[in-house]
Design an enzyme around this catalytic site. Structure first.
Site, PDB file in Angstrom:
ATOM      1  N   HIS A 119     -23.368  15.029   3.203  1.00  0.00           N
ATOM      2  CA  HIS A 119     -23.185  15.589   1.857  1.00  0.00           C
ATOM      3  C   HIS A 119     -22.108  16.666   1.896  1.00  0.00           C
ATOM      4  O   HIS A 119     -22.118  17.485   2.800  1.00  0.00           O
ATOM      5  CB  HIS A 119     -24.500  16.186   1.369  1.00  0.00           C
ATOM      6  CG  HIS A 119     -24.354  16.893   0.055  1.00  0.00           C
ATOM      7  ND1 HIS A 119     -24.266  16.197  -1.128  1.00  0.00           N
ATOM      8  CD2 HIS A 119     -24.246  18.216  -0.243  1.00  0.00           C
ATOM      9  CE1 HIS A 119     -24.122  17.071  -2.124  1.00  0.00           C
ATOM     10  NE2 HIS A 119     -24.110  18.310  -1.614  1.00  0.00           N
ATOM     11  N   ASP A 150      -3.704 -17.667   7.390  1.00  0.00           N
ATOM     12  CA  ASP A 150      -3.439 -18.212   6.053  1.00  0.00           C
ATOM     13  C   ASP A 150      -3.174 -19.718   6.061  1.00  0.00           C
ATOM     14  O   ASP A 150      -3.283 -20.366   5.022  1.00  0.00           O
ATOM     15  CB  ASP A 150      -2.211 -17.525   5.433  1.00  0.00           C
ATOM     16  CG  ASP A 150      -2.526 -16.152   4.851  1.00  0.00           C
ATOM     17  OD1 ASP A 150      -3.625 -15.624   5.131  1.00  0.00           O
ATOM     18  OD2 ASP A 150      -1.670 -15.607   4.125  1.00  0.00           O
ATOM     19  N   LYS A 208       0.831  -1.210   0.000  1.00  0.00           N
ATOM     20  CA  LYS A 208       0.000   0.000   0.000  1.00  0.00           C
ATOM     21  C   LYS A 208       0.867   1.262   0.000  1.00  0.00           C
ATOM     22  O   LYS A 208       0.490   2.293  -0.572  1.00  0.00           O
ATOM     23  CB  LYS A 208      -0.947   0.008   1.200  1.00  0.00           C
ATOM     24  CG  LYS A 208      -2.299  -0.609   0.906  1.00  0.00           C
ATOM     25  CD  LYS A 208      -2.311  -2.103   0.910  1.00  0.00           C
ATOM     26  CE  LYS A 208      -2.411  -2.775  -0.399  1.00  0.00           C
ATOM     27  NZ  LYS A 208      -2.409  -4.254  -0.294  1.00  0.00           N
TER      28      LYS A 208
END
Ligand code: FAD
Ligand code: NAI
Length: 477
Positions: free
Chosen positions: A456, A324, A58
């Site tokens: 908004h 994992d 990243k």
């Protein structure tokens, strides 16, 4: 010999989080990890994620995005920056500094939570009464550690490609791909999965001509195909990534300063391409190397994953496995949440982890994120669903950001309106997807999201509009 209530093997995002949570719950806890830093001269906690995975990738994505923006996007804001130059070595240096800071942070967290941090490779020896015995090998110096509970969190390693060896000079895995200090003029990538797309994007933005060769005829088969098709269009037509689907690799020759790949296209045409560097990113395999699992009969499946039940219990009493190295998506947050849940189960608590609400994010530009079922999965399962979509094209915030591209799709049960999946491509959807995750965790309906006030101007208004569109009442659609 040291005895602990809980011994965690592996300090990746699964293991280090499990150790911290276990210590928080009052257990005497140790975490054994064999990871070393980039120079190979000191231990480095954090596993794949912090050292050679999530975090460094990243960092590079951000640096390359800035370079691209300075070249291509600043002008429309009235900003002239002249001759923009790129220094790959400097980008890697910045990435390395972030990695060092974060891996050091785990050392601090272990101290703060009184987790005993041990360096070395841990392997099973046997049992001593209620305690499992482990041997810890630190460059030949061996000690024995005993734990009532063992949590195996040994992670994964790159899947090898039989046609070529990884030397991390010409042919690279994720470690090599994250450490190039010069921009390769021609970069090949095998596998258009998550690593292929993220690393391909990084080097494409800073000037490499990138070709990605993918075996599957379907692009991003795990993603909702409406979103995948839109992504394919942006990556290939707008960003210039060459992505060849349905290829069959025939031969790879790695010579001194070039790598030649011979492959057949989906149409059966034979092709040969030369690259300066080749990244191999064809998935990852569970890592049980060095564990000596056989000595105690720790069960693995035919693909090498440690077999666990829904609560991460292995076939051995008080031996757990997470992350994992067990079934399920190979994602850092999945590993961490399994780690927390196992520590809490050891403490007699009843945590719950819903695999259907684990979010996926691909940090390309635009980003891709999803949670829950895709349309393809719902169709295959015969579920009656309705959908609402809305685009970022007319969203004021996205326009201001110069990133007015992408789509949000909400899938809901046709009868109950319960949200079944949320799929996104667009700016910062890595953050926006959490609204879908929270909604699904609380069994929200699309109407629930539609009736929530969204600030908004924000990107989240597109999620709101998509939820409204499920009931065909979008206000800006
Ligand atoms: P790991 O992180 O692999 O850690 C395992 C640790 O165990 C290692 O430190 C290893 O040295 C140690 N170990 C192994 N065997 C032993 C032993 N016998 N004794 C002692 N120690 C041992 N996931 C995301 O969610 N988001 C992302 O953006 C993301 N980006 C990624 C980018 C790349 C390039 C890669 C490769 C992966 C990325 N992932 C991402 C996946 C993520 O890194 C893994 O899912 C995550 O690291 C798994 O955590 P883990 O704790 O199970 O194992
Ligand atoms: P992947 O499974 O995402 O993609 C591998 C791709 O290689 C697939 O599309 C597959 O079809 C293709 N492939 C397999 N064999 C091939 C062959 N012989 N020739 C050509 N193509 C072939 O695996 P990837 O990209 O290696 O990443 C591993 C894992 O790491 C991911 O699945 C994910 O779990 C994790 N990861 C997560 C990230 C994130 O969350 N943003 C970022 C990077 C990795």
């Amino acid at each position: 010999m040291s005895q602990f209530d809980v011994v965690v093997i592996g300090a990746g995002p699964g293991g280090y989080i499990a150790a911290i949570r276990a210590a928080q719950l009052g257990f005497k806890t140790a975490c054994i990890d064999a990871g070393v830093n980039k120079a190979g001269d000191a231990p480095a906690l954090g596993g794949t994620c912090l050292n050679v995975g999530c975090i460094p990738s990243k960092a590079l994505l951000q640096s390359s995005e800035h370079f691209h923006a300075a070249q291509h996007d600043f002008a429309e804001h009235g900003i002239t920056v002249g001759d923009v130059k790129f220094n790959a070595a400097k980008m890697i240096e910045r990435k390395d500094a972030i990695v060092t800071k974060l891996t050091g942070g785990i050392k601090f967290l272990f101290q703060k939570n009184k987790v005993t941090s041990l360096f070395g490779t841990a392997s099973f020896v046997g049992k001593n009464g209620d305690f499992w015995q482990l041997e810890v090998d630190d460059k030949g110096e061996k000690t024995t550690v005993e734990g009532k509970h063992i949590i195996v969190a040994t992670g994964s390693t790159p899947r090898p490609l039989p046609l070529v060896d990884i030397d991390n000079v010409n042919v690279l895995d994720n470690e090599g791909a994250l450490n190039l200090t010069e921009v390769p003029a021609k970069l090949g990538v095998i596998g258009a999965g998550v690593i292929g797309l993220e690393m391909g994007s990084v080097w494409n933005r800073v000037g490499s001509e990138v070709t990605i060769l993918e075996a599957s005829p379907v692009f991003l088969a795990a993603a909702d195909q409406q979103i995948a098709k839109e992504a394919f269009k942006y990556f290939t037509r707008e960003q210039g990534l060459h992505i060849e689907l349905g290829v069959k690799l025939n031969k790879i020759i790695s010579a001194k300063d070039k790598v030649t790949v011979e492959f057949s296209t989906a149409k059966g045409e034979a092709k040969t391409v030369e690259f300066d560097k080749l990244i191999v990113a064809i998935g990852r395999v569970p890592n049980t190397h060095g564990l000596n699992a056989e000595a105690v009969g720790l069960q693995k499946d035919d693909r090498g994953f440690i077999v666990v039940d829904g609560e991460c219990r292995t076939n051995l009493p008080n031996v757990w496995a997470i992350g994992d190295v067990v079934r399920g998506p190979m994602l850092a947050h999945k590993a961490s949440d399994e780690g927390v849940a196992v520590a809490e189960r050891i403490a007699g608590q009843k945590p719950h982890l819903d695999f259907n609400t684990i979010p996926w994010v691909i940090y390309t530009d635009p980003e891709i994120a999803w949670v829950g079922k895709t349309e393809e999965q719902l169709k295959a399962e015969g579920v009656d669903y309705k959908k609402g979509t809305s685009g970022f094209g007319a969203n004021g915030r996205a326009m201001g950001l110069g990133k007015a591209k992408g789509t949000v799709k909400v899938l809901a049960d046709a009868k109950t309106d319960r949200i079944l999946g949320v799929h996104m491509i667009g700016p910062m959807v890595s953050e926006l997807i959490t609204e879908g995750v929270v909604g699904m965790e609380f069994s929200a309906s699309s109407e629930d999201i539609a009736r929530i006030v969204h600030a908004h101007p924000t990107l989240s208004e597109v999620v709101h509009e998509a939820a409204l569109a499920v009931d065909k009442r979008a206000l800006h659609g």
